[in-house]
Write a protein that holds these residues in place. Structure first.
Motif, PDB file in Angstrom:
ATOM      1  N   TRP A 277      39.586 -28.778 -68.667  1.00 35.44           N
ATOM      2  CA  TRP A 277      40.923 -27.991 -68.464  1.00 35.44           C
ATOM      3  C   TRP A 277      40.834 -26.349 -68.386  1.00 35.44           C
ATOM      4  CZ3 TRP A 277      46.343 -30.213 -68.724  1.00 35.44           C
ATOM      5  CH2 TRP A 277      46.008 -31.631 -68.887  1.00 35.44           C
ATOM      6  N   GLY A 278      39.847 -25.891 -68.535  1.00 34.66           N
ATOM      7  CA  GLY A 278      39.471 -24.536 -67.934  1.00 34.66           C
ATOM      8  C   GLY A 278      39.332 -23.544 -69.393  1.00 34.66           C
ATOM      9  N   ALA A 279      39.012 -24.114 -70.457  1.00 36.32           N
ATOM     10  CA  ALA A 279      38.682 -23.246 -71.400  1.00 36.32           C
ATOM     11  C   ALA A 279      37.434 -23.318 -72.256  1.00 36.32           C
ATOM     12  CB  ALA A 279      39.923 -23.579 -72.666  1.00 36.32           C
ATOM     13  N   SER A 280      36.921 -22.500 -72.717  1.00 32.65           N
ATOM     14  CA  SER A 280      35.615 -22.465 -73.133  1.00 32.65           C
ATOM     15  C   SER A 280      35.521 -22.446 -74.921  1.00 32.65           C
ATOM     16  CB  SER A 280      34.407 -21.479 -72.642  1.00 32.65           C
ATOM     17  OG  SER A 280      35.043 -20.313 -73.257  1.00 32.65           O
ATOM     18  N   SER A 281      36.447 -22.311 -75.275  1.00 33.79           N
ATOM     19  CA  SER A 281      36.511 -22.133 -76.836  1.00 33.79           C
ATOM     20  C   SER A 281      37.859 -22.559 -77.100  1.00 33.79           C
ATOM     21  CB  SER A 281      35.940 -20.874 -77.315  1.00 33.79           C
ATOM     22  OG  SER A 281      37.097 -20.050 -77.112  1.00 33.79           O
ATOM     23  N   PRO A 282      38.040 -22.797 -78.527  1.00 31.25           N
ATOM     24  CA  PRO A 282      39.681 -23.235 -79.027  1.00 31.25           C
ATOM     25  C   PRO A 282      40.418 -21.925 -79.226  1.00 31.25           C
ATOM     26  CG  PRO A 282      37.796 -24.137 -80.509  1.00 31.25           C
ATOM     27  CD  PRO A 282      36.991 -23.231 -79.580  1.00 31.25           C
ATOM     28  N   SER A 283      39.791 -20.808 -79.256  1.00 33.03           N
ATOM     29  CA  SER A 283      40.531 -19.647 -79.402  1.00 33.03           C
ATOM     30  C   SER A 283      41.138 -19.198 -77.957  1.00 33.03           C
ATOM     31  CB  SER A 283      39.942 -18.516 -80.131  1.00 33.03           C
ATOM     32  OG  SER A 283      38.749 -18.171 -79.272  1.00 33.03           O
ATOM     33  N   GLU A 284      40.066 -19.380 -77.078  1.00 34.44           N
ATOM     34  CA  GLU A 284      40.576 -19.301 -75.580  1.00 34.44           C
ATOM     35  C   GLU A 284      41.628 -20.285 -75.189  1.00 34.44           C
ATOM     36  OE1 GLU A 284      38.586 -18.756 -71.095  1.00 34.44           O
ATOM     37  OE2 GLU A 284      37.561 -19.918 -72.618  1.00 34.44           O
ATOM     38  N   ALA A 285      41.555 -21.379 -75.509  1.00 32.22           N
ATOM     39  CA  ALA A 285      42.589 -22.481 -75.243  1.00 32.22           C
ATOM     40  C   ALA A 285      43.956 -22.285 -75.805  1.00 32.22           C
ATOM     41  CB  ALA A 285      42.188 -23.832 -75.753  1.00 32.22           C
ATOM     42  N   LYS A 286      43.854 -21.619 -77.011  1.00 31.02           N
ATOM     43  CA  LYS A 286      44.991 -21.376 -77.567  1.00 31.02           C
ATOM     44  C   LYS A 286      45.729 -20.146 -77.084  1.00 31.02           C
ATOM     45  CE  LYS A 286      43.795 -21.796 -82.181  1.00 31.02           C
ATOM     46  NZ  LYS A 286      44.054 -21.296 -83.549  1.00 31.02           N
ATOM     47  N   SER A 287      44.998 -18.996 -76.596  1.00 29.81           N
ATOM     48  CA  SER A 287      45.683 -17.944 -75.739  1.00 29.81           C
ATOM     49  C   SER A 287      46.228 -18.323 -74.375  1.00 29.81           C
ATOM     50  CB  SER A 287      44.613 -16.632 -75.761  1.00 29.81           C
ATOM     51  OG  SER A 287      43.518 -17.049 -75.117  1.00 29.81           O
ATOM     52  N   MET A 288      45.269 -19.168 -73.821  1.00 30.32           N
ATOM     53  CA  MET A 288      45.628 -19.607 -72.274  1.00 30.32           C
ATOM     54  C   MET A 288      46.857 -20.234 -72.246  1.00 30.32           C
ATOM     55  SD  MET A 288      42.081 -20.448 -70.616  1.00 30.32           S
ATOM     56  CE  MET A 288      42.667 -21.441 -69.173  1.00 30.32           C
ATOM     57  N   GLY A 289      46.969 -21.186 -73.334  1.00 34.29           N
ATOM     58  CA  GLY A 289      47.930 -22.315 -73.532  1.00 34.29           C
ATOM     59  C   GLY A 289      49.286 -21.490 -73.877  1.00 34.29           C
ATOM     60  N   ARG A 290      49.347 -20.386 -74.747  1.00 41.59           N
ATOM     61  CA  ARG A 290      50.315 -19.655 -75.172  1.00 41.59           C
ATOM     62  C   ARG A 290      51.024 -18.934 -73.689  1.00 41.59           C
ATOM     63  NH1 ARG A 290      48.425 -16.481 -79.591  1.00 41.59           N
ATOM     64  NH2 ARG A 290      47.777 -18.626 -79.996  1.00 41.59           N
ATOM     65  N   ARG A 291      49.800 -18.299 -73.170  1.00 38.93           N
ATOM     66  CA  ARG A 291      50.169 -17.523 -71.924  1.00 38.93           C
ATOM     67  C   ARG A 291      50.835 -18.223 -70.796  1.00 38.93           C
ATOM     68  NH1 ARG A 291      45.534 -16.345 -69.854  1.00 38.93           N
ATOM     69  NH2 ARG A 291      45.805 -17.627 -68.137  1.00 38.93           N
ATOM     70  N   LEU A 292      50.368 -19.593 -70.679  1.00 38.49           N
ATOM     71  CA  LEU A 292      51.035 -20.403 -69.634  1.00 38.49           C
ATOM     72  C   LEU A 292      52.559 -20.897 -70.029  1.00 38.49           C
ATOM     73  CD1 LEU A 292      48.027 -22.626 -68.542  1.00 38.49           C
ATOM     74  CD2 LEU A 292      49.098 -21.374 -66.893  1.00 38.49           C
ATOM     75  N   LEU A 293      52.646 -21.486 -71.148  1.00 43.29           N
ATOM     76  CA  LEU A 293      53.869 -21.777 -71.694  1.00 43.29           C
ATOM     77  C   LEU A 293      54.848 -20.423 -71.503  1.00 43.29           C
ATOM     78  CD1 LEU A 293      52.892 -23.981 -74.734  1.00 43.29           C
ATOM     79  CD2 LEU A 293      53.948 -24.650 -72.550  1.00 43.29           C
ATOM     80  N   GLU A 294      54.372 -19.246 -71.901  1.00 46.30           N
ATOM     81  CA  GLU A 294      55.318 -18.277 -71.619  1.00 46.30           C
ATOM     82  C   GLU A 294      55.677 -17.800 -70.230  1.00 46.30           C
ATOM     83  OE1 GLU A 294      53.200 -15.019 -73.545  1.00 46.30           O
ATOM     84  OE2 GLU A 294      53.717 -15.647 -75.597  1.00 46.30           O
ATOM     85  N   GLN A 295      54.709 -18.152 -69.441  1.00 51.16           N
ATOM     86  CA  GLN A 295      54.905 -18.007 -67.901  1.00 51.16           C
ATOM     87  C   GLN A 295      55.899 -19.037 -67.517  1.00 51.16           C
ATOM     88  OE1 GLN A 295      51.316 -18.173 -65.882  1.00 51.16           O
ATOM     89  NE2 GLN A 295      50.724 -16.090 -66.317  1.00 51.16           N
ATOM     90  N   TYR A 296      55.811 -20.176 -67.898  1.00 54.44           N
ATOM     91  CA  TYR A 296      56.627 -21.435 -67.663  1.00 54.44           C
ATOM     92  C   TYR A 296      58.304 -21.239 -68.015  1.00 54.44           C
ATOM     93  CZ  TYR A 296      58.812 -25.808 -68.001  1.00 54.44           C
ATOM     94  OH  TYR A 296      59.836 -27.075 -67.928  1.00 54.44           O
ATOM     95  N   ALA A 297      58.297 -20.393 -69.357  1.00 53.78           N
ATOM     96  CA  ALA A 297      59.611 -20.409 -69.779  1.00 53.78           C
ATOM     97  C   ALA A 297      60.116 -19.306 -69.076  1.00 53.78           C
ATOM     98  CB  ALA A 297      59.495 -19.771 -71.267  1.00 53.78           C
ATOM     99  N   ARG A 298      59.563 -18.156 -68.602  1.00 54.23           N
ATOM    100  CA  ARG A 298      60.113 -17.230 -67.769  1.00 54.23           C
ATOM    101  C   ARG A 298      60.590 -17.706 -66.355  1.00 54.23           C
ATOM    102  NH1 ARG A 298      55.862 -13.846 -69.686  1.00 54.23           N
ATOM    103  NH2 ARG A 298      54.521 -14.277 -68.078  1.00 54.23           N
TER     104      ARG A 298
END
Length: 109
Positions: A82-103
């Motif tokens: 899904w494009g993430a190399s670590s759990p911390s990167e996954a969390k930050s990418m996920g949060r950013r994508l959900l914020e973009q979606y909400a905007r």
């Protein structure tokens, strides 16, 4: 009764997630419909929401990224798929994508 394909190697993609046979086996057993992963840049708001939700959820899930032999676990393979190399990167990418979606959703309203 044999275990369904989605729980065996034949239904799992070696690079992470389930292959088409695994998704079909899951649907036959549970009735649920699983979509293939969003591997690249999301091209629609729905893909952005799916990818953001998956990465946020999997980034926060417990479990190691490597097994006792040093090989990547299914969790590590799925995150990589899904494009993430670590759990911390996954969390930050996920949060950013959900914020973009909400905007985007708010801009349409």
């Amino acid at each position: 009764m044999a275990t369904p394909a989605w729980q065996r190697k034949e239904g799992q993609n070696p690079s992470g997630g389930l292959n088409a046979a695994g998704r079909a086996s899951y649907k036959a057993q549970t009735g649920g419909t699983l979509k293939a992963p969003v591997t690249g840049r999301p091209s629609s708001p729905d893909q952005m929401r799916r990818k953001g939700s998956f990465l946020s959820r999997m980034g926060g899930s417990p479990g190691p990224m490597t097994d006792e032999k040093g090989d990547p676990t299914r969790k590590a393979l799925a995150l990589r798929k899904w494009g993430a190399s670590s759990p911390s990167e996954a969390k930050s990418m996920g949060r950013r994508l959900l914020e973009q979606y909400a905007r985007q959703k708010a801009d349409k309203s």
